[in-house]
Write an enzyme that holds these catalytic residues in place. Structure first.
Site, PDB file in Angstrom:
ATOM      1  N   SER A 102       0.851  -1.185   0.000  1.00 35.64           N
ATOM      2  CA  SER A 102       0.000   0.000   0.000  1.00 35.64           C
ATOM      3  C   SER A 102       0.888   1.237   0.000  1.00 35.64           C
ATOM      4  O   SER A 102       2.114   1.131   0.065  1.00 35.64           O
ATOM      5  CB  SER A 102      -0.903  -0.001   1.231  1.00 35.64           C
ATOM      6  OG  SER A 102      -0.112   0.294   2.363  1.00 35.64           O
ATOM      7  N   LYS A 103       0.234   2.378  -0.028  1.00 34.03           N
ATOM      8  CA  LYS A 103       0.960   3.648  -0.087  1.00 34.03           C
ATOM      9  C   LYS A 103       1.995   3.798   1.022  1.00 34.03           C
ATOM     10  O   LYS A 103       2.987   4.487   0.841  1.00 34.03           O
ATOM     11  CB  LYS A 103      -0.041   4.800   0.022  1.00 34.03           C
ATOM     12  CG  LYS A 103      -0.595   5.215  -1.325  1.00 34.03           C
ATOM     13  CD  LYS A 103      -1.392   6.483  -1.196  1.00 34.03           C
ATOM     14  CE  LYS A 103      -2.142   6.771  -2.479  1.00 34.03           C
ATOM     15  NZ  LYS A 103      -3.375   7.493  -2.242  1.00 34.03           N
ATOM     16  N   ARG A 104       1.708   3.157   2.152  1.00 35.22           N
ATOM     17  CA  ARG A 104       2.658   3.238   3.269  1.00 35.22           C
ATOM     18  C   ARG A 104       4.041   2.742   2.862  1.00 35.22           C
ATOM     19  O   ARG A 104       5.048   3.120   3.436  1.00 35.22           O
ATOM     20  CB  ARG A 104       2.194   2.329   4.422  1.00 35.22           C
ATOM     21  CG  ARG A 104       1.086   2.836   5.233  1.00 35.22           C
ATOM     22  CD  ARG A 104       0.799   1.889   6.381  1.00 35.22           C
ATOM     23  NE  ARG A 104       0.424   0.547   5.957  1.00 35.22           N
ATOM     24  CZ  ARG A 104       1.083  -0.552   6.256  1.00 35.22           C
ATOM     25  NH1 ARG A 104       2.156  -0.494   7.000  1.00 35.22           N
ATOM     26  NH2 ARG A 104       0.666  -1.723   5.822  1.00 35.22           N
ATOM     27  N   HIS A 105       4.065   1.833   1.889  1.00 34.68           N
ATOM     28  CA  HIS A 105       5.339   1.238   1.483  1.00 34.68           C
ATOM     29  C   HIS A 105       6.037   2.037   0.392  1.00 34.68           C
ATOM     30  O   HIS A 105       7.131   1.690  -0.011  1.00 34.68           O
ATOM     31  CB  HIS A 105       5.110  -0.194   0.976  1.00 34.68           C
ATOM     32  CG  HIS A 105       4.496  -1.110   1.976  1.00 34.68           C
ATOM     33  ND1 HIS A 105       3.216  -1.579   1.864  1.00 34.68           N
ATOM     34  CD2 HIS A 105       4.999  -1.630   3.125  1.00 34.68           C
ATOM     35  CE1 HIS A 105       2.946  -2.375   2.891  1.00 34.68           C
ATOM     36  NE2 HIS A 105       4.001  -2.407   3.675  1.00 34.68           N
ATOM     37  N   GLY A 106       5.391   3.077  -0.106  1.00 30.59           N
ATOM     38  CA  GLY A 106       5.981   3.852  -1.208  1.00 30.59           C
ATOM     39  C   GLY A 106       4.984   3.932  -2.343  1.00 30.59           C
ATOM     40  O   GLY A 106       3.795   3.654  -2.154  1.00 30.59           O
TER      41      GLY A 106
END
Ligand code: GLU
Length: 469
Positions: free
Chosen positions: A238-242
């Site tokens: 998800s966005k948390r990972h980039g």
């Protein structure tokens, strides 16, 4: 085997996610490998969350990755009549029924089941209601109570579900909109899909969908459920990972070939081979070698592949990719050196097109900015005589000799004359011409900058040294 037909069926509720892109790629490759058809279908029955902007973003991402489709895009919202005809068919055949249970009633039954430690399930209260009631009513599929439904998944293997476990699914809501699980079956059946390759988050839906194919007497396609892509912490990417949007990778200077190759390998293997041309992928792709467990997204590997594809790229192609990045930074390329030559000096070292544009800045800067520590170290009073000697020699060489070898000879002459090593000359010159001590080979830089620009920059450095002195 009859003609293979696969599809990509995104819901247009956001950008094209790398996970979705990989599903699309697998379907596309499978169709191309079998010389079949690849169909694009936009699943926009969720009218509140679907947007045209998202549809366009998905189409843009597909095109950027070089995936063409043979039919479509079809839009579910335009096919409501087809779904309604099918709802009527089931109602007429006694395979569906009207349900007037209120959401509150359903919710309280659900809570009760949960509090009793049971799996919540529709209790069948409205079964048998085949006459249209006067009030708005949902329509539910009459799910068989006995027997098993088997999914022989091409990736996951056999999955067997007891029919008694499955609910009477709502196929049309009381507001008149057919539901996802129903539309997908009608579409896949009427569009004659032979293979449904999709994320394994849909595996739970598949037994219910198979029951509906069977209720209509439609052939059941083969299913292949592909594991999700995970982030390094093993949770769903998800966005948390980039960055997770395909187009964000373009903005970061990735080549579509690299992302395509990367996404295929993340979840599919062919021995130890890492790098594949598109034709090789079409030739080699199959579902047998799609992994059963989820792959972890590895940005370093993607970057490594990108650097590979940059090195392999045709210079003209790279020009056209780098130029917009430089223009976006405010540089006027027409006033600087030939971009094709610039690219040649950078393609071995840049890992992304964006990085290449960053490296290329010094070529296009009218007023070079010296890196402070580089200038302090190399633009010192004793550098003046070196820079002056170079100015004099470069002025003296003809245009025909103003090339790598001619420039190298000039440097050699100066080192001999002054009893210096090449690096003693190269470093001050490098700072004078590029502003820093990291740059492509200095002879190449001078050749690409051209005589006029090189001399101007050398003169500026001489002035800088003398003002400092
Ligand atoms: N529209 C669904 C999604 O975006 C895909 C459904 C399918 O492939 O069957 O998740």
């Amino acid at each position: 085997m009859s003609e293979v037909r696969t599809r990509f069926a995104p819901s247009p509720t956001g950008y094209l996610h790398v996970g979705g892109a990989r599903t699309a790629i697998f379907n596309w490759l499978f169709a191309r490998h079998h010389k079949g058809k690849f169909i694009l279908r936009i699943e926009d029955t969720d009218q509140e969350r679907s947007t045209d902007e998202s549809t366009n973003a998905i189409l843009e991402g597909m095109s950027w990755l070089g995936m063409d489709w043979d039919e479509g895009p079809f839009f579910q919202a335009k096919r409501v009549d087809i779904y309604n005809d099918h709802v009527e068919r089931l109602l007429n055949e006694g395979k569906a029924f009207y349900c007037t249970c209120s959401p509150e009633e359903l919710e309280s039954k659900r809570q009760k089941a949960l509090s009793e430690g049971k799996k919540p399930k529709y209790d069948g209260k409205c079964r048998g209601n085949t006459k249209k009631p006067d009030v708005p009513a949902a329509v539910r599929f009459l799910s068989p109570n006995e027997g098993f439904t088997v999914v022989d998944d091409l990736v996951k293997g056999r999955v067997v579900v007891e029919n008694a476990e499955l609910d009477d699914l709502v196929i049309r809501r009381s507001d008149g909109w057919p539901t996802y699980n129903f539309c997908v079956v009608i579409d896949d059946a009427t569009m004659k899909m032979t293979h449904v390759i999709r994320g394994d988050d849909h595996l739970n839906n598949t037994p219910r969908q198979i029951q509906m194919y069977e209720a209509f007497g439609y052939p059941v396609p083969k299913f292949g459920h592909v594991p999700m892509i995970l982030g390094p912490d093993k949770t769903r990417l998800s966005k948390r990972h980039g960055a997770t949007s395909v187009m964000a990778y373009r903005e970061m200077g990735y080549l579509p070939e690299a992302l395509f190759n990367y996404l295929v390998r993340l979840g599919w293997s062919h021995g130890d081979q890492e790098i594949f041309s598109r034709d090789q992928l079409i030739e080699a792709f199959d579902l047998e070698n799609v992994g059963k467990s989820a792959g972890v997204f590895n940005p370093e590997k993607l970057l490594w592949l990108n650097a590979h594809y940059i090195k392999e790229s045709d210079n003209r192609k790279l020009d056209s990719l780098v130029a917009p990045f430089l223009e976006a930074k405010g540089f006027d390329i027409s006033k600087g050196p030939d971009i094709e030559k610039v690219v040649v000096t950078l393609k071995e070292r840049a890992k992304t097109v964006l990085e290449m544009a960053d490296f290329a800045e010094f070529y296009y800067r009218e007023d070079l900015i010296y890196d402070e520590s580089a200038a302090a170290k190399f633009l010192k009073p004793e550098s003046s005589s070196i820079l002056e000697a170079l100015v004099a020699r470069l002025q003296g060489i003809s245009d025909a000799e103003f090339n790598h070898d001619g420039i190298e000879k000039v440097f050699r002459d100066i080192t001999e004359e002054k009893g210096l090593k090449l690096k003693d000359i190269a470093q001050p010159v490098r700072v004078a011409l590029t502003g820093s001590i990291i740059s492509p080979g200095i002879f190449e830089v001078i050749e690409v900058l051209g005589k006029g620009r090189s001399l101007k920059r050398l003169q500026k450095a001489i002035d800088f040294v003398s003002h400092k002195a």
